[in-house]
Design a protein around this motif. Structure first.
Motif, PDB file in Angstrom:
ATOM      1  N   VAL A  45      44.800  32.178  35.115  1.00 23.43           N
ATOM      2  CA  VAL A  45      45.008  30.852  34.533  1.00 23.43           C
ATOM      3  C   VAL A  45      46.265  30.915  33.664  1.00 23.43           C
ATOM      4  O   VAL A  45      46.284  31.555  32.616  1.00 23.43           O
ATOM      5  CB  VAL A  45      43.788  30.408  33.689  1.00 23.43           C
ATOM      6  CG1 VAL A  45      44.033  29.013  33.104  1.00 23.43           C
ATOM      7  CG2 VAL A  45      42.521  30.422  34.528  1.00 23.43           C
ATOM      8  N   ARG A  46      47.315  30.252  34.086  1.00 21.79           N
ATOM      9  CA  ARG A  46      48.589  30.305  33.378  1.00 21.79           C
ATOM     10  C   ARG A  46      48.505  29.561  32.047  1.00 21.79           C
ATOM     11  O   ARG A  46      47.687  28.667  31.877  1.00 21.79           O
ATOM     12  CB  ARG A  46      49.698  29.713  34.256  1.00 21.79           C
ATOM     13  CG  ARG A  46      49.877  30.453  35.578  1.00 21.79           C
ATOM     14  CD  ARG A  46      50.934  29.775  36.429  1.00 21.79           C
ATOM     15  NE  ARG A  46      51.124  30.463  37.701  1.00 21.79           N
ATOM     16  CZ  ARG A  46      50.444  30.198  38.805  1.00 21.79           C
ATOM     17  NH1 ARG A  46      49.517  29.242  38.788  1.00 21.79           N
ATOM     18  NH2 ARG A  46      50.668  30.873  39.919  1.00 21.79           N
ATOM     19  N   GLU A  49      48.388  25.850  32.217  1.00 25.47           N
ATOM     20  CA  GLU A  49      47.148  25.396  32.832  1.00 25.47           C
ATOM     21  C   GLU A  49      45.994  25.454  31.831  1.00 25.47           C
ATOM     22  O   GLU A  49      45.144  24.555  31.785  1.00 25.47           O
ATOM     23  CB  GLU A  49      46.840  26.256  34.058  1.00 25.47           C
ATOM     24  CG  GLU A  49      47.836  26.078  35.187  1.00 25.47           C
ATOM     25  CD  GLU A  49      47.584  27.020  36.343  1.00 25.47           C
ATOM     26  OE1 GLU A  49      47.995  26.691  37.486  1.00 25.47           O
ATOM     27  OE2 GLU A  49      46.979  28.101  36.122  1.00 25.47           O
ATOM     28  N   THR A  52      46.184  22.538  29.612  1.00 24.59           N
ATOM     29  CA  THR A  52      45.653  21.345  30.260  1.00 24.59           C
ATOM     30  C   THR A  52      44.131  21.325  30.187  1.00 24.59           C
ATOM     31  O   THR A  52      43.515  20.281  29.947  1.00 24.59           O
ATOM     32  CB  THR A  52      46.114  21.301  31.728  1.00 24.59           C
ATOM     33  OG1 THR A  52      47.531  21.321  31.779  1.00 24.59           O
ATOM     34  CG2 THR A  52      45.606  20.032  32.411  1.00 24.59           C
ATOM     35  N   ASP A 147      39.181  29.030  38.351  1.00 26.29           N
ATOM     36  CA  ASP A 147      40.337  28.839  39.240  1.00 26.29           C
ATOM     37  C   ASP A 147      40.428  29.921  40.311  1.00 26.29           C
ATOM     38  O   ASP A 147      41.419  29.971  41.049  1.00 26.29           O
ATOM     39  CB  ASP A 147      41.637  28.828  38.427  1.00 26.29           C
ATOM     40  CG  ASP A 147      42.145  30.226  38.128  1.00 26.29           C
ATOM     41  OD1 ASP A 147      41.298  31.119  37.849  1.00 26.29           O
ATOM     42  OD2 ASP A 147      43.370  30.438  38.189  1.00 26.29           O
ATOM     43  N   GLN A 174      42.408  24.625  42.132  1.00 26.26           N
ATOM     44  CA  GLN A 174      43.488  25.288  42.844  1.00 26.26           C
ATOM     45  C   GLN A 174      43.007  26.433  43.731  1.00 26.26           C
ATOM     46  O   GLN A 174      42.635  26.230  44.876  1.00 26.26           O
ATOM     47  CB  GLN A 174      44.531  25.793  41.828  1.00 26.26           C
ATOM     48  CG  GLN A 174      45.956  25.663  42.292  1.00 26.26           C
ATOM     49  CD  GLN A 174      46.943  25.772  41.141  1.00 26.26           C
ATOM     50  OE1 GLN A 174      46.574  25.927  39.988  1.00 26.26           O
ATOM     51  NE2 GLN A 174      48.205  25.654  41.458  1.00 26.26           N
ATOM     52  N   SER A 198      44.791  20.846  41.300  1.00 26.41           N
ATOM     53  CA  SER A 198      45.535  21.518  40.229  1.00 26.41           C
ATOM     54  C   SER A 198      44.903  21.166  38.901  1.00 26.41           C
ATOM     55  O   SER A 198      44.098  20.236  38.792  1.00 26.41           O
ATOM     56  CB  SER A 198      47.003  21.094  40.236  1.00 26.41           C
ATOM     57  OG  SER A 198      47.116  19.735  39.834  1.00 26.41           O
ATOM     58  N   PHE A 199      45.284  21.908  37.863  1.00 24.12           N
ATOM     59  CA  PHE A 199      44.748  21.621  36.535  1.00 24.12           C
ATOM     60  C   PHE A 199      45.185  20.244  36.046  1.00 24.12           C
ATOM     61  O   PHE A 199      44.518  19.632  35.217  1.00 24.12           O
ATOM     62  CB  PHE A 199      45.205  22.698  35.544  1.00 24.12           C
ATOM     63  CG  PHE A 199      44.389  23.960  35.624  1.00 24.12           C
ATOM     64  CD1 PHE A 199      43.230  24.102  34.891  1.00 24.12           C
ATOM     65  CD2 PHE A 199      44.775  24.997  36.461  1.00 24.12           C
ATOM     66  CE1 PHE A 199      42.471  25.252  34.966  1.00 24.12           C
ATOM     67  CE2 PHE A 199      44.027  26.157  36.541  1.00 24.12           C
ATOM     68  CZ  PHE A 199      42.865  26.283  35.790  1.00 24.12           C
ATOM     69  N   ASP A 200      46.288  19.736  36.566  1.00 26.23           N
ATOM     70  CA  ASP A 200      46.724  18.401  36.166  1.00 26.23           C
ATOM     71  C   ASP A 200      45.725  17.327  36.569  1.00 26.23           C
ATOM     72  O   ASP A 200      45.700  16.242  35.991  1.00 26.23           O
ATOM     73  CB  ASP A 200      48.083  18.083  36.812  1.00 26.23           C
ATOM     74  CG  ASP A 200      49.206  18.925  36.218  1.00 26.23           C
ATOM     75  OD1 ASP A 200      49.042  19.374  35.071  1.00 26.23           O
ATOM     76  OD2 ASP A 200      50.221  19.125  36.902  1.00 26.23           O
TER      77      ASP A 200
END
Length: 499
Positions: A45-46, A49, A52, A147, A174, A198-200
């Protein structure tokens, strides 16, 4: 694909992120809820992200009716380990929850989702952490956001969590593994499994989730009259009964023991090996036994004794006259801890619990006396003398063992045959399967008191019966005296002739 909901960006992305969840309408007011978020903070998990996801959590909180008597919220994060961000009992204000979420630092290691579910089941949803007791039937909901693919097994532990009444939503983002999401989630899967690109787009789940929480619950809005539990089903509802009991023809009440007569004393192990969270399960188990009894002053009377290094009568046989009163008293019992003096508890039961001073009915009334001993380990004192004494006193003994309980001790405590009077469960979470066996043994129409008729010596029919037996005995005695007199006269005549 209905079971995996993938949403396009659409118009919602044009709205400010933090206000999107609020567009779904007012906060939920459907009743109390225990809600735990299980957040993946593994290295995959970046940072942006995770940020978010943080905003998603805070936005979702703003759509909930948060409070001690409404929705309680807990958050845990996991990677190769599990960390409690805050438990259910920690905060009652939304502002405090948001502050804790803002301070959250990701763990950035592996992805042990099974370990996280285990922690949620055993710790996060425990009464000690702030979850409401199972007897209050407050829904328990876990939302798992991940994720990736779990590095441990999730199917078995998720099944255990669901069996304990935890409703699981699995949200994959994702790179999430679809098979793992389906293995974790509660049925029906099309309502509990979500996959976003995506996390968005994770706020899309928030909108859907909030709308489901805010669906009108008919059970909270009508006088349903269900004896045990009401379950909403679309525009209708239905009543449920505890395990081992069936709904009656009225669709609201549950069957129970017929109006039999038993004096039942429960001896409950409160030693430190039981542990507080398991002691709550024991109290729930006791109340499930009470659920199938016909509790009344004339029917079944219930007493409760707790033991550890000492013995304490929580309430005697004669104190409560209804099942509701007994169950309320059971919930109020406080855990003792310390040692396991089962022999001392048996002595207390024999000498005190079944005395008329504590509410037991006189032996002349022929009311069965039943003792049920619940323990999770080896006794620290000798049980043989008082286990034998209990049975000599006519007490029908049952022994229920959990975990490290010793089979030899259980069999020594129990009446014969042991197969009918000894029950065992490997852990506290699986005790409920013992209920049906105990029901068949204790219920008057099915077990020890089957055919027992409670008759007062002062009732008219009893007096007539007593008088008949007495007159019969007197007639027999008169006949014997006449025969004895005749024989004495015969002996006297023989003596006179010899002279």
């Amino acid at each position: 694909m209905k079971g995996l909901l993938c949403w396009p960006v659409l118009l919602l992305l044009l709205q400010p992120w933090e206000t999107q969840l609020q567009l779904a309408g007012p906060r939920c007011h459907t009743g109390p809820l225990d809600l735990v978020f299980v957040i993946d903070s593994s290295r995959s998990v970046r940072p942006f992200e995770f940020e978010t996801m943080r905003q998603f959590l805070m936005g979702l909180l703003r759509g909930l009716n948060v409070g001690p008597n409404a929705t309680r919220v807990g958050v845990i994060q996991y990677s190769s380990q599990v960390q409690s961000v805050f438990p259910l009992r920690a905060f009652s204000r939304r502002e405090d929850m948001e502050r804790a979420i803002r301070d959250l630092v990701p763990l950035a290691q592996g992805t042990m989702t099974g370990l996280a579910i285990q922690y949620a089941m055993n710790v996060a949803f425990s009464v000690a952490e702030g979850a409401r007791p199972p007897e209050e039937r407050v829904p328990r909901v876990a939302v798992i956001v991940t994720d990736g693919r779990p590095q441990d097994r999730v199917a078995e532990v998720a099944a255990q969590a669901r069996a304990r009444g935890i409703e699981i939503y699995a949200v994959g983002v994702q790179r999430a593994d679809v098979g793992s999401l389906r293995a974790m989630a509660s049925p029906p899967l099309d309502e509990h499994v979500f996959l976003v690109e995506s996390f968005d787009l994770i706020q899309e789940f928030g909108l859907q989730f909030q709308s489901r929480l805010c669906v009108r619950d008919l059970c909270n809005g009508v006088d349903h009259g269900c004896e045990f539990q009401c379950v909403s089903e679309g525009l209708s509802y239905r009543c449920l009964c505890p395990e081992g009991r069936q709904i009656q023809a009225d669709g609201k009440s549950c069957n129970r023991c017929r109006e039999g007569h038993v004096d039942l004393v429960l001896l409950v192990d409160g030693s430190k090996s039981v542990r507080p969270q398991n002691f709550e399960l024991v109290k729930r188990f006791v109340n499930q036994i009470v659920d199938f009894l016909y509790v009344s002053p004339e029917g079944t009377r219930v007493g409760l004794v707790q033991f550890s290094s000492r013995v304490r009568t929580e309430f005697p046989l004669g104190r409560y006259g209804t099942a509701a009163e007994v169950k309320q008293a059971v919930l109020a019992v406080e855990y003792m801890e310390r040692g396991t003096m089962t022999g001392l508890a048996l002595r207390h039961m024999v000498e005190h619990s079944f005395s008329e001073a504590q509410g037991a009915r006189p032996r002349a009334l022929n009311v069965p006396r039943v003792g049920l001993v619940f323990t999770d380990g080896r006794s620290q004192d000798d049980i043989s003398v008082w286990a034998a004494r209990a049975k000599e006193e006519g007490i029908v003994m049952y022994a229920v063992g959990v975990g490290k309980a010793v089979e030899a001790e259980l069999r020594e405590i129990a009446s014969e045959p042991a197969e009918l009077h000894v029950s065992y469960a490997p852990d506290f979470g699986t005790m409920t399967h013992l209920l049906e066996n105990l029901r068949g043994s204790i219920c008057p129409e099915e077990g020890i008191s089957a055919g027992t008729e409670l008759r007062s010596p002062c009732e008219c029919e009893s007096l007539v019966e007593f008088q008949g037996r007495t007159l019969g005995a007197l007639e027999s005695l008169t006949l014997n005296l006449a025969q004895l007199t005749a024989r004495l006269e015969d002996l006297e005549n023989q003596l006179a002739i010899q002279k």
